[in-house]
Write a protein that holds these residues in place. Structure first.
Motif, PDB file in Angstrom:
ATOM      1  N   PHE A 159       0.836  -1.204   0.000  1.00 46.59           N
ATOM      2  CA  PHE A 159       0.000   0.000   0.000  1.00 46.59           C
ATOM      3  C   PHE A 159       0.875   1.259   0.000  1.00 46.59           C
ATOM      4  CE2 PHE A 159      -1.803   3.451   2.548  1.00 46.59           C
ATOM      5  CZ  PHE A 159      -2.966   3.727   1.843  1.00 46.59           C
ATOM      6  N   ILE A 160       1.883   1.293   0.865  1.00 48.67           N
ATOM      7  CA  ILE A 160       2.788   2.447   0.939  1.00 48.67           C
ATOM      8  C   ILE A 160       3.443   2.685  -0.416  1.00 48.67           C
ATOM      9  CG2 ILE A 160       4.951   3.275   1.952  1.00 48.67           C
ATOM     10  CD1 ILE A 160       4.143   1.829   4.548  1.00 48.67           C
ATOM     11  N   ARG A 161       3.864   1.618  -1.048  1.00 47.21           N
ATOM     12  CA  ARG A 161       4.538   1.726  -2.340  1.00 47.21           C
ATOM     13  C   ARG A 161       3.557   2.213  -3.422  1.00 47.21           C
ATOM     14  NH1 ARG A 161       6.836  -2.669  -1.861  1.00 47.21           N
ATOM     15  NH2 ARG A 161       5.202  -4.001  -2.694  1.00 47.21           N
ATOM     16  N   GLU A 162       2.378   1.611  -3.486  1.00 51.05           N
ATOM     17  CA  GLU A 162       1.415   1.951  -4.533  1.00 51.05           C
ATOM     18  C   GLU A 162       0.871   3.363  -4.382  1.00 51.05           C
ATOM     19  OE1 GLU A 162      -1.510  -1.104  -4.312  1.00 51.05           O
ATOM     20  OE2 GLU A 162      -0.313  -2.559  -5.460  1.00 51.05           O
ATOM     21  N   GLU A 163       0.722   3.816  -3.133  1.00 52.30           N
ATOM     22  CA  GLU A 163       0.183   5.155  -2.883  1.00 52.30           C
ATOM     23  C   GLU A 163       1.282   6.225  -2.870  1.00 52.30           C
ATOM     24  OE1 GLU A 163      -3.121   5.999  -2.433  1.00 52.30           O
ATOM     25  OE2 GLU A 163      -3.630   3.936  -2.976  1.00 52.30           O
ATOM     26  N   ASN A 164       2.521   5.794  -3.089  1.00 55.31           N
ATOM     27  CA  ASN A 164       3.658   6.710  -3.198  1.00 55.31           C
ATOM     28  C   ASN A 164       3.926   7.481  -1.904  1.00 55.31           C
ATOM     29  OD1 ASN A 164       5.841   7.691  -4.707  1.00 55.31           O
ATOM     30  ND2 ASN A 164       4.713   9.525  -5.313  1.00 55.31           N
ATOM     31  N   TRP A 165       3.813   6.799  -0.766  1.00 53.88           N
ATOM     32  CA  TRP A 165       4.256   7.359   0.496  1.00 53.88           C
ATOM     33  C   TRP A 165       5.759   7.092   0.654  1.00 53.88           C
ATOM     34  CZ3 TRP A 165       1.425  10.044   4.153  1.00 53.88           C
ATOM     35  CH2 TRP A 165       0.027  10.020   4.045  1.00 53.88           C
ATOM     36  N   ILE A 166       6.409   7.916   1.453  1.00 53.60           N
ATOM     37  CA  ILE A 166       7.791   7.650   1.854  1.00 53.60           C
ATOM     38  C   ILE A 166       7.735   6.802   3.124  1.00 53.60           C
ATOM     39  CG2 ILE A 166       9.942   8.696   2.698  1.00 53.60           C
ATOM     40  CD1 ILE A 166       8.988  11.247   1.090  1.00 53.60           C
ATOM     41  N   HIS A 167       8.399   5.680   3.119  1.00 53.79           N
ATOM     42  CA  HIS A 167       8.368   4.802   4.284  1.00 53.79           C
ATOM     43  C   HIS A 167       9.268   5.352   5.389  1.00 53.79           C
ATOM     44  CE1 HIS A 167       9.445   0.780   6.314  1.00 53.79           C
ATOM     45  NE2 HIS A 167       8.301   1.210   6.777  1.00 53.79           N
ATOM     46  N   THR A 168       8.742   5.381   6.614  1.00 56.46           N
ATOM     47  CA  THR A 168       9.514   5.809   7.777  1.00 56.46           C
ATOM     48  C   THR A 168       9.923   4.581   8.579  1.00 56.46           C
ATOM     49  OG1 THR A 168       8.267   7.874   7.893  1.00 56.46           O
ATOM     50  CG2 THR A 168       9.542   7.255   9.840  1.00 56.46           C
ATOM     51  N   ILE A 169      11.215   4.373   8.697  1.00 58.10           N
ATOM     52  CA  ILE A 169      11.768   3.270   9.480  1.00 58.10           C
ATOM     53  C   ILE A 169      12.075   3.801  10.874  1.00 58.10           C
ATOM     54  CG2 ILE A 169      13.655   1.590   9.658  1.00 58.10           C
ATOM     55  CD1 ILE A 169      13.984   1.962   6.580  1.00 58.10           C
ATOM     56  N   CYS A 170      11.556   3.138  11.893  1.00 58.14           N
ATOM     57  CA  CYS A 170      11.689   3.648  13.260  1.00 58.14           C
ATOM     58  C   CYS A 170      12.518   2.714  14.133  1.00 58.14           C
ATOM     59  CB  CYS A 170      10.315   3.823  13.905  1.00 58.14           C
ATOM     60  SG  CYS A 170       9.310   5.070  13.096  1.00 58.14           S
ATOM     61  N   ASP A 171      13.358   3.315  14.956  1.00 56.98           N
ATOM     62  CA  ASP A 171      13.992   2.595  16.055  1.00 56.98           C
ATOM     63  C   ASP A 171      13.342   3.130  17.322  1.00 56.98           C
ATOM     64  OD1 ASP A 171      16.806   1.009  16.814  1.00 56.98           O
ATOM     65  OD2 ASP A 171      16.094   2.385  18.354  1.00 56.98           O
ATOM     66  N   GLU A 172      12.578   2.282  17.994  1.00 61.54           N
ATOM     67  CA  GLU A 172      11.842   2.716  19.177  1.00 61.54           C
ATOM     68  C   GLU A 172      11.644   1.543  20.130  1.00 61.54           C
ATOM     69  OE1 GLU A 172       8.490   4.124  16.946  1.00 61.54           O
ATOM     70  OE2 GLU A 172       7.204   2.478  17.594  1.00 61.54           O
ATOM     71  N   PRO A 173      11.263   1.812  21.372  1.00 60.13           N
ATOM     72  CA  PRO A 173      11.055   0.722  22.332  1.00 60.13           C
ATOM     73  C   PRO A 173       9.985  -0.245  21.833  1.00 60.13           C
ATOM     74  CG  PRO A 173      11.024   2.856  23.438  1.00 60.13           C
ATOM     75  CD  PRO A 173      10.990   3.136  21.971  1.00 60.13           C
ATOM     76  N   GLN A 174      10.206  -1.515  22.065  1.00 60.41           N
ATOM     77  CA  GLN A 174       9.191  -2.519  21.757  1.00 60.41           C
ATOM     78  C   GLN A 174       8.345  -2.696  23.009  1.00 60.41           C
ATOM     79  OE1 GLN A 174       8.940  -3.666  18.329  1.00 60.41           O
ATOM     80  NE2 GLN A 174      10.115  -1.774  18.522  1.00 60.41           N
ATOM     81  N   ALA A 175       7.288  -1.865  23.059  1.00 63.03           N
ATOM     82  CA  ALA A 175       6.515  -1.730  24.293  1.00 63.03           C
ATOM     83  C   ALA A 175       5.029  -1.949  24.044  1.00 63.03           C
ATOM     84  CB  ALA A 175       6.748  -0.346  24.904  1.00 63.03           C
ATOM     85  N   GLY A 176       4.720  -3.033  23.358  1.00 64.60           N
ATOM     86  CA  GLY A 176       3.318  -3.361  23.148  1.00 64.60           C
ATOM     87  C   GLY A 176       2.772  -2.813  21.844  1.00 64.60           C
TER      88      GLY A 176
END
Length: 280
Positions: A159-176
């Motif tokens: 969906f992100i690719r087809e709708e031409n969004w820029i993907h945001t890669i996050c480094d964040e706590p794995q907290a649920g």
């Protein structure tokens, strides 16, 4: 092009000589980093004159990641100060025109709240945002794990690719459920990485009065930065423009970590603003 910076420019004390006026901080900041995230735009649609001032305070090749207004991402649950949703989008787009016309807009970041889960009505909300923003480059950041569940991950990325969004890669706590994993995927010529820290115990609002003040209290160590150095090198081979923003600033660590990453990657920016030398 790989640009590394931090979120906001007002709170990074290690960058500024004592007594630096707030109005001069962005100019000083642009002598250290080539990109910054504008956070004030999340809390209110900023006057055009603010963007004009910020554009004029920075070098020609400096760039801005502007955070979308909270009413556009569903964070604001009260009455919006606009007659309609359409008017809200139009006001936001008008406000950022100085950044667009100067060529300094890297992207607008749509960061959605933890309760924005993977369901049909929210997909329609994403499509509406994209339609309203036209050809302005838009980055998409989720804060809900359902988008990247085993069942939905590939569909979300498609969906992100087809709708031409820029993907945001996050480094964040794995907290649920209100956090997302690191999803190493590029979907366009631009890719955004946001480093939020790993403060697991402070990530979710558990009623503590100072939650927002300590949420991003974290300093990346050398091992963690080396891990990200390898990831960034991989990403840089897969995307044309890569932007990395450090947001771990509850304790003032973002600027230092960003500078460490620039050094680890052996990057030399030759278009930063000149720094004043304090001879005394």
């Amino acid at each position: 092009m790989m640009k590394i910076g931090v979120t906001g420019w007002g709170d990074h004390d290690s960058l500024y000589p004592d007594g630096t006026p707030a109005r001069e901080k962005l100019a000083v900041y642009s002598g250290h980093f080539p990109v910054v995230e504008v956070d004030s735009s999340f809390y209110a649609v900023q006057p055009v004159k603010n963007y004009e001032k910020w554009v004029a305070s920075t070098p020609q090749d400096f760039s801005f990641v502007v955070k979308a207004y909270q009413g556009m991402t569903g964070h604001s649950r009260g009455k919006l100060p606009f007659e309609s949703v359409k008017e809200m989008y139009e006001a936001f787009i008008e406000s950022i025109q100085p950044v667009i016309s100067s060529g300094k807009l890297e992207m607008v970041l749509f960061q959605y709240p933890p309760w924005f889960d993977c369901k049909k009505e929210n997909v329609q909300m994403l499509r509406y945002a994209k339609e309203m923003m036209g050809d302005i480059p838009l980055a998409l950041e989720f804060r809900n794990q359902t988008w990247f569940s085993d069942e939905m991950k590939e569909k979300t990325l498609q969906f992100i690719r087809e709708e031409n969004w820029i993907h945001t890669i996050c480094d964040e706590p794995q907290a649920g459920q209100g956090s997302i994993p690191i999803v190493m995927h590029t979907t366009s010529e631009k890719t955004l990485v946001r480093m939020h820290g790993r403060n697991v115990y402070g990530w979710n609002n558990q009623g503590q009065p100072n939650w927002r003040e300590v949420r991003y209290l974290y300093r990346y160590n050398e091992t963690e930065l080396q891990e990200w150095r390898e990831r960034i090198q991989q990403l840089s081979s897969e995307t044309k423009d890569l932007t990395i923003l450090f947001n771990n600033n509850s304790g003032g660590d973002a600027a230092d970590n960003a500078k460490q990453m620039i050094e680890l990657l052996d990057i030399q920016y030759d278009f930063l603003a000149p720094r004043q030398l304090d001879l005394f």
